[in-house]
Design a protein around this motif. Sequence first.
Motif, PDB file in Angstrom:
ATOM      1  N   UNK A   1      -2.425  -3.783  11.327  1.00 14.75           N
ATOM      2  CA  UNK A   1      -2.085  -5.184  11.058  1.00 14.75           C
ATOM      3  C   UNK A   1      -1.493  -5.390   9.663  1.00 14.75           C
ATOM      4  N   UNK A   2      -1.460  -4.320   8.865  1.00 14.46           N
ATOM      5  CA  UNK A   2      -0.807  -4.378   7.555  1.00 14.46           C
ATOM      6  C   UNK A   2       0.705  -4.182   7.677  1.00 14.46           C
TER       7      UNK A   2
ATOM      8  N   UNK B   1       8.363   2.788   4.147  1.00  7.38           N
ATOM      9  CA  UNK B   1       8.558   1.363   3.887  1.00  7.38           C
ATOM     10  C   UNK B   1       9.948   1.102   3.329  1.00  7.38           C
ATOM     11  N   UNK B   2      10.586   0.063   3.814  1.00  6.53           N
ATOM     12  CA  UNK B   2      11.920  -0.293   3.324  1.00  6.53           C
ATOM     13  C   UNK B   2      11.869  -0.725   1.862  1.00  6.53           C
ATOM     14  N   UNK B   3      10.861  -1.514   1.530  1.00  7.50           N
ATOM     15  CA  UNK B   3      10.720  -2.019   0.167  1.00  7.50           C
ATOM     16  C   UNK B   3       9.800  -1.090  -0.621  1.00  7.50           C
ATOM     17  N   UNK B   4      10.358  -0.363  -1.590  1.00  6.36           N
ATOM     18  CA  UNK B   4       9.549   0.605  -2.334  1.00  6.36           C
ATOM     19  C   UNK B   4       8.429  -0.056  -3.127  1.00  6.36           C
ATOM     20  N   UNK B   5       8.577  -1.329  -3.453  1.00  4.89           N
ATOM     21  CA  UNK B   5       7.537  -2.022  -4.215  1.00  4.89           C
ATOM     22  C   UNK B   5       6.265  -2.234  -3.404  1.00  4.89           C
ATOM     23  N   UNK B   6       6.347  -2.029  -2.084  1.00  5.66           N
ATOM     24  CA  UNK B   6       5.159  -2.183  -1.242  1.00  5.66           C
ATOM     25  C   UNK B   6       4.241  -0.963  -1.297  1.00  5.66           C
ATOM     26  N   UNK B   7       4.736   0.138  -1.890  1.00  2.00           N
ATOM     27  CA  UNK B   7       3.864   1.305  -2.051  1.00  2.00           C
ATOM     28  C   UNK B   7       2.921   1.035  -3.222  1.00  2.00           C
TER      29      UNK B   7
ATOM     30  N   UNK C   1      -2.198  -1.227  -1.114  1.00  2.00           N
ATOM     31  CA  UNK C   1      -1.691  -1.084   0.258  1.00  2.00           C
ATOM     32  C   UNK C   1      -2.451   0.032   0.976  1.00  2.00           C
ATOM     33  N   UNK C   2      -2.682   1.151   0.294  1.00  2.00           N
ATOM     34  CA  UNK C   2      -3.413   2.267   0.912  1.00  2.00           C
ATOM     35  C   UNK C   2      -4.844   1.854   1.257  1.00  2.00           C
TER      36      UNK C   2
ATOM     37  N   UNK D   1      -8.877   0.014   5.357  1.00  2.00           N
ATOM     38  CA  UNK D   1      -9.748  -1.045   5.882  1.00  2.00           C
ATOM     39  C   UNK D   1      -9.335  -1.438   7.299  1.00  2.00           C
ATOM     40  N   UNK D   2      -8.032  -1.467   7.532  1.00  2.00           N
ATOM     41  CA  UNK D   2      -7.521  -1.798   8.859  1.00  2.00           C
ATOM     42  C   UNK D   2      -7.890  -0.714   9.872  1.00  2.00           C
TER      43      UNK D   2
END
Length: 340
Positions: free
Chosen positions: A47-48, A111-117, A121-122, A127-128
């Motif tokens: 769900x992330x 991920x397309x957006x590198x800022x999401x790494x 996020x991990x 948790x998901x």
Amino acid sequence: MKQKIKKIIKWGFLLFICQFFIRACIPSKQDTAVIKPRQSTKYWSLNTGSKIAYTFIEGKGNKKPYPIIYLHGGPGGYIHSKVIEVLGQLSENGYDVYLYDQIGSGLSGRLENVNEYSATRHQKDLESIVALLNAKKVILVGQSWGGALATMYAGDNLNKVDKLILTCPGAIKPIDESVEKLKAPDSLNLKDPIDVNSETIAFALKPRYVAIRFWAFLGKKIGTDEEADSYLNKMASGFTKGLVYDPTKTLPEEGGGGGYCNIKTPPSYSKLKDPRPKLKNNTIPTLIIKGQYDNVPWGNTNEYIEIFKNSQLKIIEKAGHDVYIEKPNEYLEAMKLFLK
């Protein structure tokens, strides 16, 4: 004569700069292996928004109530076949075992957006996964950076962790400088691994790789995921020699390194709120495994012992940071004994 020498130096420097920038602009994918799905590979859509590749080994016989989840190192590392071979044996003791590639690495999505790494996020992905498994509690086995990730998770989910096994865990951020300077007791007989820094640094200074990292820090991809991954995999073929006691035992790279994940996650981890206060007074049973030739400073390891009061330390002789490579049987037996 001095003026002539100055001119030569000046033009030589300008020529070097020009060549550097030209090479930095030219895509140059490294000749490395590319990881392939295994027969056991399955996928979660979390769900992330993360697409996560994993291997599941079902517990045999008398099933234990809580599953084991393995967290690999890096960031940007991946699940090597050897890890599946070794850790999968814990299923013989009734444990369901899950080994997954973190987002941005291995067979998982990019991920397309590198800022999401980011470290956050991990953690949210983990948790998901725990929620998806509908597990009341989990046993986390964290290798290197995976040990730090397990600690982050535990800090926010104390009631969800049954046990922790931290193998050569990486530093807890933000780093306490006094911790890093702590010397190991002579009785532990810890040794330094071989130094591969010069080889690693030389490769990291390749113009194209410098450019990829520079623009990634600014939130841009100037190279494809495949190109960034190939650079990390090529570099890993060198620095992994320093992760074992005997360099001849280094495993062949399987091509699962995640380039952009490796570049972007560490800075975010350093900026997180200190997790130590959350873990004060925790009672989580914890096993800390350390190779005699581990490259993580003793002070960082000792901090885990101090944070997890209900912990025990196991030193495995003639093994480096990747203990499972050289001493798989001792590594596994230490875990089995602890889990009993």
